[in-house]
Design a protein around this motif. Structure first.
Motif, PDB file in Angstrom:
ATOM      1  N   PRO A  50       0.792  -1.273  -0.192  1.00  0.00           N
ATOM      2  CA  PRO A  50       0.105  -0.105   0.104  1.00  0.00           C
ATOM      3  C   PRO A  50       0.820   1.264  -0.156  1.00  0.00           C
ATOM      4  O   PRO A  50       2.053   1.292   0.594  1.00  0.00           O
ATOM      5  N   PHE A  51       0.504   2.305  -0.740  1.00  0.00           N
ATOM      6  CA  PHE A  51       1.098   3.533  -0.792  1.00  0.00           C
ATOM      7  C   PHE A  51       0.914   4.414   0.464  1.00  0.00           C
ATOM      8  O   PHE A  51       1.461   5.583   0.515  1.00  0.00           O
ATOM      9  N   ALA A  52      -0.260   4.219   1.187  1.00  0.00           N
ATOM     10  CA  ALA A  52      -0.591   4.857   2.455  1.00  0.00           C
ATOM     11  C   ALA A  52      -1.378   4.190   3.466  1.00  0.00           C
ATOM     12  O   ALA A  52      -2.129   3.192   3.304  1.00  0.00           O
ATOM     13  N   VAL A  53      -1.036   4.569   4.725  1.00  0.00           N
ATOM     14  CA  VAL A  53      -1.636   3.960   5.913  1.00  0.00           C
ATOM     15  C   VAL A  53      -2.927   5.179   6.087  1.00  0.00           C
ATOM     16  O   VAL A  53      -2.777   6.366   6.148  1.00  0.00           O
ATOM     17  N   LEU A  54      -4.120   4.679   6.126  1.00  0.00           N
ATOM     18  CA  LEU A  54      -5.286   5.603   6.276  1.00  0.00           C
ATOM     19  C   LEU A  54      -5.964   5.327   7.758  1.00  0.00           C
ATOM     20  O   LEU A  54      -6.479   4.260   7.787  1.00  0.00           O
ATOM     21  N   ASP A  74      -4.205  -0.801  -2.350  1.00  0.00           N
ATOM     22  CA  ASP A  74      -3.708   0.593  -2.218  1.00  0.00           C
ATOM     23  C   ASP A  74      -3.296   1.242  -0.843  1.00  0.00           C
ATOM     24  O   ASP A  74      -2.526   2.017  -0.803  1.00  0.00           O
ATOM     25  N   LEU A  75      -4.450   1.033  -0.243  1.00  0.00           N
ATOM     26  CA  LEU A  75      -4.434   1.798   1.247  1.00  0.00           C
ATOM     27  C   LEU A  75      -4.724   0.660   2.361  1.00  0.00           C
ATOM     28  O   LEU A  75      -5.292  -0.411   2.244  1.00  0.00           O
ATOM     29  N   PHE A  76      -3.782   0.653   3.330  1.00  0.00           N
ATOM     30  CA  PHE A  76      -3.881  -0.107   4.640  1.00  0.00           C
ATOM     31  C   PHE A  76      -4.470   0.914   5.452  1.00  0.00           C
ATOM     32  O   PHE A  76      -4.417   1.724   6.179  1.00  0.00           O
ATOM     33  N   VAL A  97       3.772   1.239   8.105  1.00  0.00           N
ATOM     34  CA  VAL A  97       5.052   1.933   7.715  1.00  0.00           C
ATOM     35  C   VAL A  97       6.178   1.113   7.907  1.00  0.00           C
ATOM     36  O   VAL A  97       7.025   1.344   7.086  1.00  0.00           O
ATOM     37  N   ASP A  98       6.273   0.386   8.824  1.00  0.00           N
ATOM     38  CA  ASP A  98       7.619  -0.321   9.312  1.00  0.00           C
ATOM     39  C   ASP A  98       7.819  -1.518   8.346  1.00  0.00           C
ATOM     40  O   ASP A  98       8.979  -1.986   7.890  1.00  0.00           O
ATOM     41  N   VAL A  99       6.896  -2.315   8.167  1.00  0.00           N
ATOM     42  CA  VAL A  99       6.946  -3.736   7.475  1.00  0.00           C
ATOM     43  C   VAL A  99       6.337  -3.553   6.084  1.00  0.00           C
ATOM     44  O   VAL A  99       7.087  -4.013   5.145  1.00  0.00           O
ATOM     45  N   LEU A 100       5.352  -2.981   5.932  1.00  0.00           N
ATOM     46  CA  LEU A 100       4.658  -2.881   4.429  1.00  0.00           C
ATOM     47  C   LEU A 100       5.515  -1.585   3.867  1.00  0.00           C
ATOM     48  O   LEU A 100       5.470  -1.594   2.579  1.00  0.00           O
ATOM     49  N   ALA A 102       4.705   2.073   3.709  1.00  0.00           N
ATOM     50  CA  ALA A 102       3.754   3.109   3.390  1.00  0.00           C
ATOM     51  C   ALA A 102       4.626   4.256   3.579  1.00  0.00           C
ATOM     52  O   ALA A 102       5.180   4.643   4.756  1.00  0.00           O
ATOM     53  N   PRO A 103       4.598   5.281   2.517  1.00  0.00           N
ATOM     54  CA  PRO A 103       5.471   6.608   3.004  1.00  0.00           C
ATOM     55  C   PRO A 103       4.403   7.573   3.550  1.00  0.00           C
ATOM     56  O   PRO A 103       4.845   8.772   3.675  1.00  0.00           O
ATOM     57  N   LEU A 104       3.250   7.459   3.798  1.00  0.00           N
ATOM     58  CA  LEU A 104       2.388   8.424   4.143  1.00  0.00           C
ATOM     59  C   LEU A 104       1.225   7.420   5.262  1.00  0.00           C
ATOM     60  O   LEU A 104       0.891   6.616   4.988  1.00  0.00           O
ATOM     61  N   ILE A 105       1.091   8.410   6.256  1.00  0.00           N
ATOM     62  CA  ILE A 105       0.024   8.216   7.262  1.00  0.00           C
ATOM     63  C   ILE A 105      -0.865   9.220   7.300  1.00  0.00           C
ATOM     64  O   ILE A 105      -0.493  10.432   7.370  1.00  0.00           O
TER      65      ILE A 105
END
Length: 208
Positions: A50-54, A74-76, A97-100, A102-105
């Motif tokens: 995913p590119f973002a954690v939502l 796409d989103l976690f 962010v740490d395992v997957l 994703a560059p954005l929360i």
């Protein structure tokens, strides 16, 4: 990885742009419905990137993949009533962010939030909800108090709570704080308007 309309986001700025571009399509009703076909379902089955954690409110009217015009993988997404934080929430976001990687929360709040309304009711009239809903209210109280007009202005209280949540993620998680410090991740606060369908950036750490 390549996606419809460009390259898969690798930086916080690219990830935020992709979210906001999807929201613009949603507002005008010109959605692409990316990554919702059977071929993509098969492609992402072995692993997710995913590119973002939502991290959003659990409100049924604020479905992340719909309002940002995204699809499978796409989103976690992590959601709680009033986007309140507990250990399991922090662990889930850290995993994103740490395992997957994703560059954005993105913390997603919205107007007419039931958790904010219940908190304001409790503070003004002393009426607290039963059961574990009371725990949600207690976690929102500091945010309402931090807004100068939080007791009289529900929108101000809601946006203060988004900002408070953004700060809390960075303050409580060493993993998130380190990722923000080294520039590999940003934490942003977004406010969603239910009637208009629009998202506005109102807070952030590590935003270019």
């Amino acid at each position: 990885m390549h996606v419809m309309g460009g390259t898969w986001p690798k930086t916080p700025a690219q990830a935020l742009d992709m979210l906001l571009e999807g929201n613009k399509r949603f507002i005008v009703g010109d959605r692409l419905h990316p990554h919702q076909d059977t071929d993509h379902r098969t492609a992402v089955a072995p692993a997710q990137h995913p590119f973002a954690v939502l991290f959003g409110c659990a409100d049924s009217r604020v479905a992340a993949e719909i309002i940002f015009d995204r699809g499978l993988g796409d989103l976690f997404v992590v959601r709680t009533a009033g986007h309140v934080i507990g250990p399991e929430v922090l662990g889930s976001i850290e995993y994103g962010v740490d395992v997957l990687g994703a560059p954005l929360i993105a913390v997603l709040g919205h107007d007419s939030c039931g958790a904010v309304a219940a908190t304001r009711e409790a503070m003004v009239n002393g009426v607290t909800p039963p059961g574990f809903m009371r725990d949600v209210v207690e976690r929102v109280m500091l945010s309402v108090l931090s807004a100068p007009d939080g007791l009289t202005n529900p929108d101000a209280a809601g946006e203060a709570h988004v900002g408070y949540t953004v700060d809390l993620l960075v303050d409580r998680s060493n993993i998130i704080a380190q990722r923000v410090a080294d520039g590999s991740c940003a934490v942003v606060g977004l406010s969603y308007r239910l009637a208009e369908g629009s998202v506005r950036l109102i807070a952030g750490h590590g935003v270019p």
